[in-house]
Write a protein that holds these residues in place. Structure first.
Motif, PDB file in Angstrom:
ATOM      1  N   VAL A  64     135.200 -66.364  61.678  1.00 19.63           N
ATOM      2  CA  VAL A  64     134.215 -65.292  61.504  1.00 19.63           C
ATOM      3  C   VAL A  64     134.874 -63.974  61.902  1.00 19.63           C
ATOM      4  N   VAL A  65     134.764 -62.994  61.021  1.00 22.69           N
ATOM      5  CA  VAL A  65     135.247 -61.646  61.366  1.00 22.69           C
ATOM      6  C   VAL A  65     134.011 -60.773  61.578  1.00 22.69           C
ATOM      7  N   GLU A  66     133.967 -60.090  62.692  1.00 19.89           N
ATOM      8  CA  GLU A  66     132.801 -59.248  63.009  1.00 19.89           C
ATOM      9  C   GLU A  66     133.286 -57.901  63.530  1.00 19.89           C
ATOM     10  N   LEU A  87     135.523 -66.729  51.097  1.00 25.54           N
ATOM     11  CA  LEU A  87     134.444 -65.959  51.723  1.00 25.54           C
ATOM     12  C   LEU A  87     133.122 -66.664  51.427  1.00 25.54           C
ATOM     13  N   THR A  88     132.548 -67.273  52.452  1.00 24.97           N
ATOM     14  CA  THR A  88     131.337 -68.075  52.239  1.00 24.97           C
ATOM     15  C   THR A  88     130.073 -67.368  52.717  1.00 24.97           C
ATOM     16  N   GLY A  89     130.241 -66.374  53.565  1.00 22.32           N
ATOM     17  CA  GLY A  89     129.065 -65.650  54.050  1.00 22.32           C
ATOM     18  C   GLY A  89     129.390 -64.194  54.319  1.00 22.32           C
ATOM     19  N   LEU A 136     136.515 -55.067  54.443  1.00 25.76           N
ATOM     20  CA  LEU A 136     137.066 -55.996  53.450  1.00 25.76           C
ATOM     21  C   LEU A 136     138.583 -56.129  53.599  1.00 25.76           C
ATOM     22  N   ASP A 137     139.214 -55.035  54.005  1.00 24.26           N
ATOM     23  CA  ASP A 137     140.660 -55.070  54.235  1.00 24.26           C
ATOM     24  C   ASP A 137     140.991 -56.059  55.355  1.00 24.26           C
ATOM     25  N   ALA A 185     142.517 -61.526  57.216  1.00 27.62           N
ATOM     26  CA  ALA A 185     142.186 -62.766  57.918  1.00 27.62           C
ATOM     27  C   ALA A 185     142.293 -63.968  56.981  1.00 27.62           C
ATOM     28  N   ALA A 186     142.019 -63.720  55.692  1.00 26.79           N
ATOM     29  CA  ALA A 186     142.095 -64.810  54.707  1.00 26.79           C
ATOM     30  C   ALA A 186     143.515 -64.983  54.176  1.00 26.79           C
ATOM     31  N   GLY A 187     144.400 -64.104  54.608  1.00 23.65           N
ATOM     32  CA  GLY A 187     145.784 -64.195  54.147  1.00 23.65           C
ATOM     33  C   GLY A 187     145.954 -63.835  52.683  1.00 23.65           C
TER      34      GLY A 187
END
Lengths: 151, 738
Positions: free
Chosen positions: B353-355, B476-478, B536-537, B542-544
């Motif tokens: 989770v990125v917050e 990206l699921t959420g 988003l960057d 984070a998603a590589g």
């Protein structure tokens, strides 16, 4: 109030004003030369730039009693027909957006080019850093100054 | 070729056909007119003008005057709107004179500068005005030559009949054309046949600007005109208690000092009236400097307004209080605006989770020309001249406040020294009118820079919480956004990435405030784009994934299998500008060794992507290059569009990097450009490269769309350069130590 004899755009003029009146308002309110613009009143934005004996000054902090017999040049007197190389370069690059600051930018650039006819990019940036353009035409101003320098 | 019914405001034709019935001589205001440089050198004025319709008149010598209906704030509509009329009229641009129209609701619709809508909404009407006039001209020629209209062609203001070899300039048939009935339908040109639209034409006011001719509201002068300034409360949450003008009234040049009530208590404010200060002290005198001096000497007492209705915040607000309250609101659920799927589960089951939290401060518009207006109000009439983005709405306000019928109010529009949304709010027109009414004299009201900055209709302060859920495969699921502000939420719940994520939640919240706020170039978007595109960057990282490819994958999903039914954007056009920026910036091949950031955003019906390249000079970031890829449909005046894009980029970088207005006990802490920082020459990008997507879509907005995304690209490039993320504007308040 006091009478001042001034030389503005090669003409002798007389005004009867408070000695503390900035040249900005002498030009705009008393001589109907409204090309010189009010932007901040504290020499921070450059919109009111005029020439005193060829040097760029901020007319909002240049008081009428300090001018003496120095020659005042405003945007209206920079050239006869709007054909000063800096004005022509401004037209060629279609620099203005709102246009309000541009008289000050042009007056500052014209005086600068007289002292430094072939400036580099950084010299242009430094020389022009006191003139704010809220529309962000800085890149075109720089290009126009280079064109004027080469003409 | 498109055939359209001439459905635009037929009153404009009706009125003019009556006027032109006798081929009468019409007045011409040289002062209000403008033209291209070549026209200024070659044109001779006609002896007679024939009004074909409300948008244009033609002289017997073929010179054409085209009215520019909308307010000019630097977006260059005074050139580009008449270009559209000239295109369909099929006239030589060098024979066109442009005249700024007054407010005239009989002829024109939506004389408003705002929302990047001038070109978009006027496009059909302007084309029809030109095409209809052309039809009337060729009909007049056909009747004169006794040949079928269908056999007649035109080329740059000349009418030809090929079979007979006859030809005539527009001027020769203008008198007859003015008497031709308005055609029921007209043919519009195909895009491929455009000769003026899509070619660069210089600013029609260019020569006047560079030679310092009077153009702006502040330049206006009339015989017997007085100068007025206002004194307003020093803090939001305060009002006038009393003032003593005895001393000031005896100062040289001072005519009068009195208080005015801008709006009566029982008046229902319109959206353009906005002000927190409805009672002011006015000082009136002969010259600006005399009035400025008097202003300094005036003794005024202010008092705090009781705070009962403003329960969210104290009556005299401070930025520290704003920030604490925004943090509190951002930390609890807001009002749900959109929910897709099951975001709770998505976050519960996420591998990652990125917050992040983003904030932006209040900002002042700071048009270079401070607020001002000329008013001459008599018992029966009012004439107003000056810079206003919303003349039509303000005419209604003036009518109500002055007790004059609309038809007795004439609003004339000057060129404006910037707008950016500030001049949507015309309380200063009412102030000027009330002062003129009291003085029974023409008055020009002038705000000092300090008045302008401390009596603002500011950009609201904003706060956003963003969360992203990634599964073990980095999908990206959420996605969750919670946005609010003082006092508006900037949330656009149906914009990207809504529609591209199965589980999506958007919430909003607001905090009441007594600080006046309003639209500021790209309202809401001017914060959304920065926060969302920075976020988003980070999510892509984070998603590589490559940040452009990451966005393109989401847009592919939004196009092929969109989530939800209300998605505000066209995924294809969005992807189009990202693909274009990838190519033009050499993203895949030329990024090595560069600190570059990317962003893309959709607002005001247009799509813009940016890449920003940054170098570090010690610990100072230097913006080396900015690329822009834009899809705004047909570009009317390409070089002017590039100019506006360059300006938006400089403006966006400047505001994200440097600009903020803060409050202490209701008092703005910045009053002038010594403390309020605007971007300057040396800080602006060294080079800007602008590309437009070529298509035949009717034009959409450009005044605002290129402003928001560059801030996101800047934040992302700064991260590459410094290794730090920039969450809070202005970025300069962060240190740039590497």
């Amino acid at each position: 109030m006091a009478v001042f004899n001034l030389k503005v755009n090669k003409k002798n003029v007389q005004v009867d004003v408070d000695p503390s009146t900035p040249m900005l308002w002498v030009l705009r309110d008393h001589l109907d030369l409204v090309g010189t613009k009010y932007g901040c009143g504290i020499a921070q934005c450059g919109a009111c730039t005029i020439h005193l004996d060829g040097f760029a000054v901020r007319s909002c902090i240049t008081f009428v009693d300090s001018v003496g017999d120095k020659e005042i040049t405003t945007i209206e007197g920079l050239s006869e027909n709007g054909d000063h190389p800096v004005q022509e370069a401004w037209m060629e690059h279609d620099v203005p957006q709102c246009g309000y600051c541009q008289a000050g930018q042009i007056m500052n650039a014209a005086a600068f080019l007289k002292s430094n006819p072939h400036p580099g990019d950084e010299e242009i940036e430094t020389a022009m850093n006191g003139n704010i353009c809220r529309c962000g035409t800085y890149t075109r101003i720089k290009a126009a100054i280079k064109t004027a320098a080469n003409s | 070729m498109t055939i359209v019914k001439t459905k635009i405001d037929r009153r404009s034709f009706f009125k003019s056909s009556v006027l032109a019935g006798g081929g009468m001589l019409l007045g011409f205001n040289w002062l209000a007119s403008a033209c291209s440089a070549e026209a200024s050198k070659t044109l001779t004025m006609p002896d007679e003008w024939f009004e074909i319709n409300g948008f244009l008149k033609i002289g017997e010598n073929g010179v054409v005057t085209i009215m520019s209906p909308n307010p000019e704030i630097g977006q260059n509509v005074k050139t580009s709107m008449p270009m559209i009329v000239a295109e369909e009229l099929d006239v030589d641009w060098a024979k066109v004179i442009v005249e700024q129209a007054h407010l005239n609701t009989d002829i024109f619709t939506r004389q408003l500068a705002g929302g990047s809508q001038s070109i978009r909404q006027s496009w059909p009407g302007l084309r029809m005005a030109g095409a209809t006039a052309r039809m009337m001209l060729i009909t007049a020629a056909a009747q004169k030559w006794n040949v079928p209209v269908e056999e007649i062609t035109t080329d740059a203001g000349v009418i030809h009949h090929k079979n007979s070899g006859k030809k005539a300039g527009y001027g020769e048939v203008a008198s007859a054309a003015a008497k031709i009935p308005v055609p029921e339908e007209v043919k519009l040109k195909d895009v491929k046949d455009f000769k003026i639209i899509g070619t660069s034409r210089k600013n029609v006011d260019g020569h006047k600007i560079v030679t310092g001719q009077p153009l702006f509201g502040l330049d206006y002068k009339k015989e017997g005109m007085l100068v007025a300034m206002i004194v307003h409360p020093p803090a939001f949450g305060m009002k006038l208690k009393s003032f003593d003008a005895t001393e000031v009234k005896s100062m040289p040049g001072i005519k009068d000092v009195f208080s005015i009530k801008t709006y009566n208590d029982d008046y229902k404010l319109q959206w353009t009236d906005g002000t927190s200060f409805t009672e002011l002290v006015a000082i009136v005198g002969n010259t600006t400097w005399e009035v400025m001096n008097a202003k300094l000497m005036l003794n005024v007492e202010w008092e705090a307004i009781p705070t009962a209705e403003k329960s969210d915040l104290s009556g005299l607000e401070s930025t520290s209080e704003h920030n604490a309250k925004m943090a509190e609101m951002g930390n609890k659920p807001g009002t749900e605006v959109r929910k897709d799927g099951n975001p709770e589960d998505a976050f519960k089951n996420a591998a990652k989770v990125v917050e992040r939290i983003y904030t932006a401060p209040h900002q002042a518009h700071n048009t270079m020309e401070p607020m001002n207006f000329f008013a001459d109000v008599t018992d029966t009439n009012a004439v107003l001249f000056g810079p206003i983005q919303t003349p039509e709405v303000m005419e209604k306000t003036l009518s109500a406040r002055l007790g004059l019928p609309l038809e007795n109010i004439d609003i004339q529009m000057s060129r404006m020294g910037g707008g950016f949304g500030r001049r949507l709010y015309g309380h200063f027109m009412v102030e000027a009118a009330l002062i003129s009414q009291k003085m029974k004299a023409p008055v020009k009201l002038i705000y000092s820079r300090e008045d302008d900055m401390t009596y603002g209709i500011y950009r609201p302060a904003y706060h956003a919480l963003y969360r992203a859920a990634l599964d073990e495969n980095n999908n990206l699921t959420g996605f969750h956004v919670r946005m609010g502000g003082i006092p508006d939420s900037p949330l656009h719940a149906n914009r990207f990435p809504a529609g591209a994520v199965d589980n999506y939640l958007a919430e909003r919240w607001t905090i009441n405030s007594n600080i006046s706020v309003g639209a500021f170039r790209a309202p809401g978007s001017n914060f959304n784009a920065v926060a969302e595109q920075s976020f988003l960057d980070e999510v892509a990282e984070a998603a590589g994934k490559d940040p452009i490819q990451f966005r393109l994958d989401l847009l592919k999903r939004a196009k092929e299998n969109p989530v939800g039914e209300r998605n505000d954007y066209d995924a294809d056009r969005y992807a189009g500008v990202l693909e274009m920026i990838r190519e033009k910036s050499g993203w895949e091949t030329g990024s090595a060794g560069k600190n570059r950031g990317v962003a893309a955003y959709f607002c005001h019906n247009s799509y813009v992507a940016n890449v920003v390249d940054i170098a570090l000079d010690g610990d100072t970031p230097v913006i080396e290059k900015v690329y822009a890829a834009i899809d705004c449909g047909i570009v009317v005046n390409p070089d002017a569009a590039v100019n506006m894009t360059e300006g938006s980029i400089v403006d966006g970088i400047g505001h994200a990097m440097y600009s903020a207005i803060t409050f202490n006990n209701g008092q703005p802490q910045q009053e002038n450009f010594d403390t309020y920082r605007l971007i300057r020459h040396a800080e602006s990008p060294k080079s800007i490269e602008v590309h437009f997507v070529e298509n035949e879509i009717d034009p959409t907005g450009l005044g605002e769309p290129p402003y928001p995304p560059v801030m996101g690209a800047l934040a992302n490039a700064l991260y590459k350069a410094t290794g730090k993320r920039y969450y809070h504007q202005p970025f300069v308040n962060n240190t740039f130590d590497v």
